[in-house]
Design an enzyme around this catalytic site. Structure first.
Site, short mmCIF file in Angstrom:
data_model
loop_
_atom_site.label_atom_id
_atom_site.label_comp_id
_atom_site.label_asym_id
_atom_site.label_seq_id
_atom_site.Cartn_x
_atom_site.Cartn_y
_atom_site.Cartn_z
N GLU A 69 3.98 -7.41 -6.77
CA GLU A 69 2.58 -7.04 -6.63
C GLU A 69 1.88 -8.08 -5.75
OE1 GLU A 69 -0.97 -5.62 -6.40
OE2 GLU A 69 0.52 -4.45 -7.53
N ASP A 118 -0.78 3.28 -2.66
CA ASP A 118 -1.98 3.61 -1.88
C ASP A 118 -1.60 4.65 -0.83
OD1 ASP A 118 -4.22 3.64 -0.16
OD2 ASP A 118 -4.70 1.57 -0.67
N GLU A 192 -0.13 3.19 -15.65
CA GLU A 192 -1.53 3.33 -16.07
C GLU A 192 -2.21 4.47 -15.33
OE1 GLU A 192 -0.43 -1.00 -16.76
OE2 GLU A 192 -0.15 0.43 -15.12
#
Length: 214
Positions: A69, A118, A192
């Site tokens: 990340e 994204d 999530e």
């Protein structure tokens, strides 16, 4: 993704160097030594807060996982999950996906996960998509021969683009689902975002693409 800055994130990561690896380039070609076993290694590029990787590590103790990340203020949530749930088979890297060849040797990784990346919808941003051909080339280099990329998204446009990108690169599509949660697929671990979007009634798309060995 808009990320709230957490000034203490860097110190928190540095305080747990056994989990948040501080010099990943030093372990290139030696990740199995770091884990202390010969288990396969799976990485997730863009792990967010780490629900998926923590779930996978708990579900599959005989597989090693590395969560990757870019944002420190996000990856600290992955670190906290490792600490809370005691997951010795999960490490984290705070690095840019463009540099993965600097941290992993040829054929060192067994699988790559891309979850809810994204979409970068504007054409001029195509090269930033994690399923663009330059990223596929990176994954191919660090994966074992015939290694796989497993991809999930709620974005239909990105999914269609990614299927085309996989095919144009010469990859084999092993599995494609246009509605994962209403399919027969077993063993799914949600992220999530996945839980959020599915509760809103949005479809989740999933594919498994394999690099050809010749």
């Amino acid at each position: 993704m808009r990320v709230r800055n957490k000034p203490w994130a860097s110190d928190f990561l540095k305080s747990h160097p056994d989990i948040a690896i501080q010099d990943p380039a030093a372990h290139k070609g030696k990740w199995k030594e770091l884990f202390g076993n010969d288990h396969p290694i799976h990485i997730e590029v863009g792990s967010g807060k780490g629900r998926f990787m923590a779930g996978m590590a708990k579900q599959n103790p005989d597989t090693n996982y590395i969560a990757i990340e870019l944002f420190q203020s996000v990856i600290i949530d992955v670190l906290q999950k490792v600490l809370d749930e005691e997951l010795p088979n999960l490490k984290i890297l705070n690095v840019n996906a463009e540099d993965l060849r600097d941290y992993f040797d040829y054929g060192e990784i067994d699988r790559v996960y891309l979850n809810f990346s994204d979409p970068w919808p504007k054409n001029r941003h195509e090269k930033r998509r994690l399923t663009f051909k330059t990223f596929l080339s990176i994954y191919e280099d660090i994966l074992i021969k015939g290694g796989e990329v497993h991809f999930k998204t709620d974005n239909q446009g990105l999914f269609e683009y990614s299927l085309q990108s996989f095919s144009a690169y010469g990859m084999l599509l092993k599995f494609v689902s246009l509605d994962l949660h209403n399919s027969s697929y077993e063993g799914n671990v949600m992220t999530e975002y996945e839980e959020k979007f599915s509760k809103l009634g949005q479809r989740i798309y999933r594919s498994e693409a394999k690099f050809q060995t010749e």
